[in-house]
Design a protein around this motif. Structure first.
Motif, mmCIF file in Angstrom:
data_model
loop_
_atom_site.group_PDB
_atom_site.id
_atom_site.type_symbol
_atom_site.label_atom_id
_atom_site.label_comp_id
_atom_site.label_asym_id
_atom_site.label_seq_id
_atom_site.Cartn_x
_atom_site.Cartn_y
_atom_site.Cartn_z
ATOM 1 N N THR A 119 -18.496 0.413 4.681
ATOM 2 C CA THR A 119 -18.608 1.794 5.154
ATOM 3 C C THR A 119 -18.200 1.934 6.611
ATOM 4 O OG1 THR A 119 -20.410 2.210 3.587
ATOM 5 C CG2 THR A 119 -20.181 3.745 5.421
ATOM 6 N N ASP A 120 -18.609 0.976 7.449
ATOM 7 C CA ASP A 120 -18.300 1.096 8.876
ATOM 8 C C ASP A 120 -16.832 0.812 9.193
ATOM 9 O OD1 ASP A 120 -18.326 -1.592 8.354
ATOM 10 O OD2 ASP A 120 -19.748 -2.137 9.921
ATOM 11 N N GLU A 121 -16.078 0.302 8.209
ATOM 12 C CA GLU A 121 -14.655 0.030 8.410
ATOM 13 C C GLU A 121 -13.781 1.233 8.043
ATOM 14 O OE1 GLU A 121 -14.657 -4.764 7.330
ATOM 15 O OE2 GLU A 121 -14.040 -3.281 5.826
ATOM 16 N N LYS A 122 -14.321 2.143 7.283
ATOM 17 C CA LYS A 122 -13.515 3.221 6.718
ATOM 18 C C LYS A 122 -12.924 4.192 7.742
ATOM 19 C CE LYS A 122 -15.539 3.146 2.100
ATOM 20 N NZ LYS A 122 -16.225 3.912 1.037
ATOM 21 N N PRO A 123 -13.660 4.622 8.772
ATOM 22 C CA PRO A 123 -13.058 5.562 9.733
ATOM 23 C C PRO A 123 -11.802 5.010 10.402
ATOM 24 C CG PRO A 123 -15.440 5.567 9.957
ATOM 25 C CD PRO A 123 -15.104 4.427 9.040
ATOM 26 N N ALA A 124 -11.855 3.765 10.882
ATOM 27 C CA ALA A 124 -10.695 3.169 11.544
ATOM 28 C C ALA A 124 -9.555 2.959 10.554
ATOM 29 C CB ALA A 124 -11.090 1.840 12.188
ATOM 30 N N LEU A 125 -9.888 2.541 9.328
ATOM 31 C CA LEU A 125 -8.863 2.327 8.312
ATOM 32 C C LEU A 125 -8.197 3.647 7.938
ATOM 33 C CD1 LEU A 125 -7.361 0.563 6.335
ATOM 34 C CD2 LEU A 125 -9.300 0.714 4.761
ATOM 35 N N THR A 126 -8.982 4.700 7.875
ATOM 36 C CA THR A 126 -8.432 6.019 7.551
ATOM 37 C C THR A 126 -7.405 6.449 8.590
ATOM 38 O OG1 THR A 126 -10.517 6.660 6.486
ATOM 39 C CG2 THR A 126 -8.995 8.432 7.076
ATOM 40 N N VAL A 158 0.872 -1.174 0.000
ATOM 41 C CA VAL A 158 0.000 0.000 0.000
ATOM 42 C C VAL A 158 0.910 1.225 0.000
ATOM 43 C CG1 VAL A 158 -1.859 1.231 1.158
ATOM 44 C CG2 VAL A 158 -1.746 -1.265 1.297
ATOM 45 N N GLY A 159 1.057 1.839 -1.166
ATOM 46 C CA GLY A 159 1.977 2.966 -1.313
ATOM 47 C C GLY A 159 1.327 4.320 -1.134
ATOM 48 N N GLY A 160 0.002 4.317 -0.990
ATOM 49 C CA GLY A 160 -0.706 5.578 -0.812
ATOM 50 C C GLY A 160 -2.198 5.331 -0.721
ATOM 51 N N PHE A 161 -2.948 6.402 -0.567
ATOM 52 C CA PHE A 161 -4.407 6.275 -0.560
ATOM 53 C C PHE A 161 -5.037 7.581 -1.000
ATOM 54 C CE2 PHE A 161 -3.671 8.153 3.589
ATOM 55 C CZ PHE A 161 -4.797 8.943 3.836
ATOM 56 N N ARG A 162 -6.281 7.494 -1.393
ATOM 57 C CA ARG A 162 -7.063 8.674 -1.749
ATOM 58 C C ARG A 162 -8.241 8.793 -0.790
ATOM 59 N NH1 ARG A 162 -6.190 7.161 -7.526
ATOM 60 N NH2 ARG A 162 -4.891 8.783 -8.463
ATOM 61 N N TYR A 163 -8.553 10.024 -0.439
ATOM 62 C CA TYR A 163 -9.761 10.259 0.340
ATOM 63 C C TYR A 163 -10.971 10.152 -0.580
ATOM 64 C CZ TYR A 163 -7.020 12.059 4.295
ATOM 65 O OH TYR A 163 -6.151 12.187 5.358
ATOM 66 N N ALA A 164 -12.113 9.812 -0.004
ATOM 67 C CA ALA A 164 -13.355 9.758 -0.768
ATOM 68 C C ALA A 164 -13.726 11.162 -1.228
ATOM 69 C CB ALA A 164 -14.470 9.162 0.091
ATOM 70 N N SER A 165 -14.527 11.252 -2.274
ATOM 71 C CA SER A 165 -14.914 12.558 -2.811
ATOM 72 C C SER A 165 -15.735 13.361 -1.812
ATOM 73 C CB SER A 165 -15.710 12.379 -4.109
ATOM 74 O OG SER A 165 -16.852 11.566 -3.886
ATOM 75 N N GLU A 166 -16.395 12.653 -0.893
ATOM 76 C CA GLU A 166 -17.174 13.325 0.147
ATOM 77 C C GLU A 166 -16.748 12.796 1.513
ATOM 78 O OE1 GLU A 166 -21.297 12.847 -0.574
ATOM 79 O OE2 GLU A 166 -21.273 13.852 -2.530
ATOM 80 N N GLY A 167 -16.366 13.685 2.396
ATOM 81 C CA GLY A 167 -15.963 13.270 3.730
ATOM 82 C C GLY A 167 -14.483 12.966 3.805
ATOM 83 N N ARG A 168 -13.957 13.019 5.009
ATOM 84 C CA ARG A 168 -12.520 12.792 5.218
ATOM 85 C C ARG A 168 -12.264 11.340 5.589
ATOM 86 N NH1 ARG A 168 -8.304 16.031 3.467
ATOM 87 N NH2 ARG A 168 -6.479 15.783 4.836
ATOM 88 N N VAL A 169 -12.739 10.425 4.754
ATOM 89 C CA VAL A 169 -12.490 8.998 4.962
ATOM 90 C C VAL A 169 -11.884 8.426 3.689
ATOM 91 C CG1 VAL A 169 -14.319 8.664 6.670
ATOM 92 C CG2 VAL A 169 -14.827 8.397 4.234
ATOM 93 N N ILE A 170 -11.284 7.269 3.820
ATOM 94 C CA ILE A 170 -10.610 6.656 2.687
ATOM 95 C C ILE A 170 -11.578 6.340 1.550
ATOM 96 C CG2 ILE A 170 -10.842 4.362 3.730
ATOM 97 C CD1 ILE A 170 -8.276 3.569 2.301
ATOM 98 N N GLY A 171 -11.105 6.590 0.333
ATOM 99 C CA GLY A 171 -11.873 6.217 -0.843
ATOM 100 C C GLY A 171 -11.274 4.979 -1.496
ATOM 101 N N SER A 172 -9.934 4.952 -1.563
ATOM 102 C CA SER A 172 -9.253 3.802 -2.153
ATOM 103 C C SER A 172 -7.809 3.739 -1.666
ATOM 104 C CB SER A 172 -9.269 3.882 -3.681
ATOM 105 O OG SER A 172 -8.575 5.031 -4.135
ATOM 106 N N MET A 173 -7.266 2.536 -1.628
ATOM 107 C CA MET A 173 -5.847 2.341 -1.336
ATOM 108 C C MET A 173 -5.117 2.147 -2.654
ATOM 109 S SD MET A 173 -5.547 0.062 2.167
ATOM 110 C CE MET A 173 -6.088 -1.471 1.392
ATOM 111 N N LEU A 174 -3.960 2.764 -2.782
ATOM 112 C CA LEU A 174 -3.162 2.683 -3.998
ATOM 113 C C LEU A 174 -2.114 1.588 -3.840
ATOM 114 C CD1 LEU A 174 -2.720 6.512 -4.596
ATOM 115 C CD2 LEU A 174 -4.553 4.993 -5.372
ATOM 116 N N LEU A 175 -2.051 0.708 -4.806
ATOM 117 C CA LEU A 175 -1.227 -0.493 -4.709
ATOM 118 C C LEU A 175 0.072 -0.363 -5.493
ATOM 119 C CD1 LEU A 175 -4.120 -3.050 -5.315
ATOM 120 C CD2 LEU A 175 -3.320 -2.119 -3.124
ATOM 121 N N GLY A 176 1.111 -1.009 -4.975
ATOM 122 C CA GLY A 176 2.400 -0.949 -5.639
ATOM 123 C C GLY A 176 3.120 -2.282 -5.666
#
Length: 249
Positions: free
Chosen positions: A165-172, A128-146
């Motif tokens: 959805t309920d996993e995203k806050p902790a993952l973020t 996991v070399g990076g991640f993007r936030y979701a378009s709405e809200g400060r939670v993860i949208g996707s993890m970037l793979l390398g």
């Protein structure tokens, strides 16, 4: 390209400048692979004919016309399951998979009745070399793979976003603790394009500490063709072990 199918080179033709498209068509000419015949060379419609009949007519059409044009080729077909399995075993790099069709049906326009696209699903361990936030809200949208190359450079190869959805806050929070440039030391996620907005192109680099196992169907042009499915974390695996070798098989 170099005797292999290249979807990436084909996508380069989607360009607003006609001169650019013409230049690419000469440098890397495309090939049309024909798998069905809906109108014969006399103008007679064949859509009501069964696939078995249409294929016989296509074979005859190909013998008559395709030899004169090297940019057109007849798609292979078989009713032998062993051969079909052999084709499927080789899918995942140059090809997505194989198409299975019923031979006792007329042409199906606008639907997929009577056909199935069969893909070979495989797995890979990625950093996991990076991640993007979701378009709405400060939670993860996707993890970037390398994946690492033979020089030890970490290249961006795709993404995974199959989180509940309920996993995203902790993952973020977990990922934010690892934010550290540069993330990818080889090819990095690109900027805005005709497919990506400025917002979706923003990403956060991570220290190469996390490894995940993902499921994918097609790897070509140095990346996963489609989004991958997150399967599990791999705390037992070192980031340096995640190389391109596993997707070359």
């Amino acid at each position: 390209v170099k005797e292999r199918f290249s979807f990436d080179d084909l996508l380069m033709r989607i360009h607003p400048a006609a001169s650019r498209v013409k230049k690419l068509s000469q440098e890397t000419p495309a090939k049309l692979i024909v798998f069905d015949l809906l109108v014969d060379d006399r103008g007679k419609g064949l859509v009501d004919e069964l696939l078995t009949i249409r294929r016989k007519k296509l074979d005859g059409f190909a013998k008559k016309y395709f030899a004169k044009n090297k940019s057109i080729e007849l798609s292979p077909q078989t009713d032998d399951l062993t051969i079909a399995k052999h084709w499927l075993a080789g899918a995942g790099v140059d090809l997505d998979g194989v198409i299975a069709k019923r031979t006792d049906m007329p042409y199906q326009s606008g639907n997929r009745h009577g056909m199935v696209k069969v893909k070979r699903l495989r797995t890979a361990d990625c950093v996991v070399g990076g991640f993007r936030y979701a378009s709405e809200g400060r939670v993860i949208g996707s993890m970037l793979l390398g994946l690492y190359d033979e020089k030890g450079l970490l290249h961006h190869v795709g993404f995974t976003s199959s989180f509940k959805t309920d996993e995203k806050p902790a993952l973020t929070k977990k990922l934010e603790k690892l934010i550290k440039p540069p993330g990818f030391t080889g090819n990095a996620p690109g900027g805005p394009s005709r497919w990506a907005t400025e917002r979706s192109a923003e990403w956060q680099p991570l220290a190469p500490k996390l490894v995940v196992e993902v499921q994918y169907d097609h790897f070509t042009g140095g990346r996963f063709r489609h989004g991958t499915k997150f399967l599990r974390w791999r705390p037992d695996k070192k980031a340096e072990q995640c190389t391109f070798e596993q997707v070359k098989r």
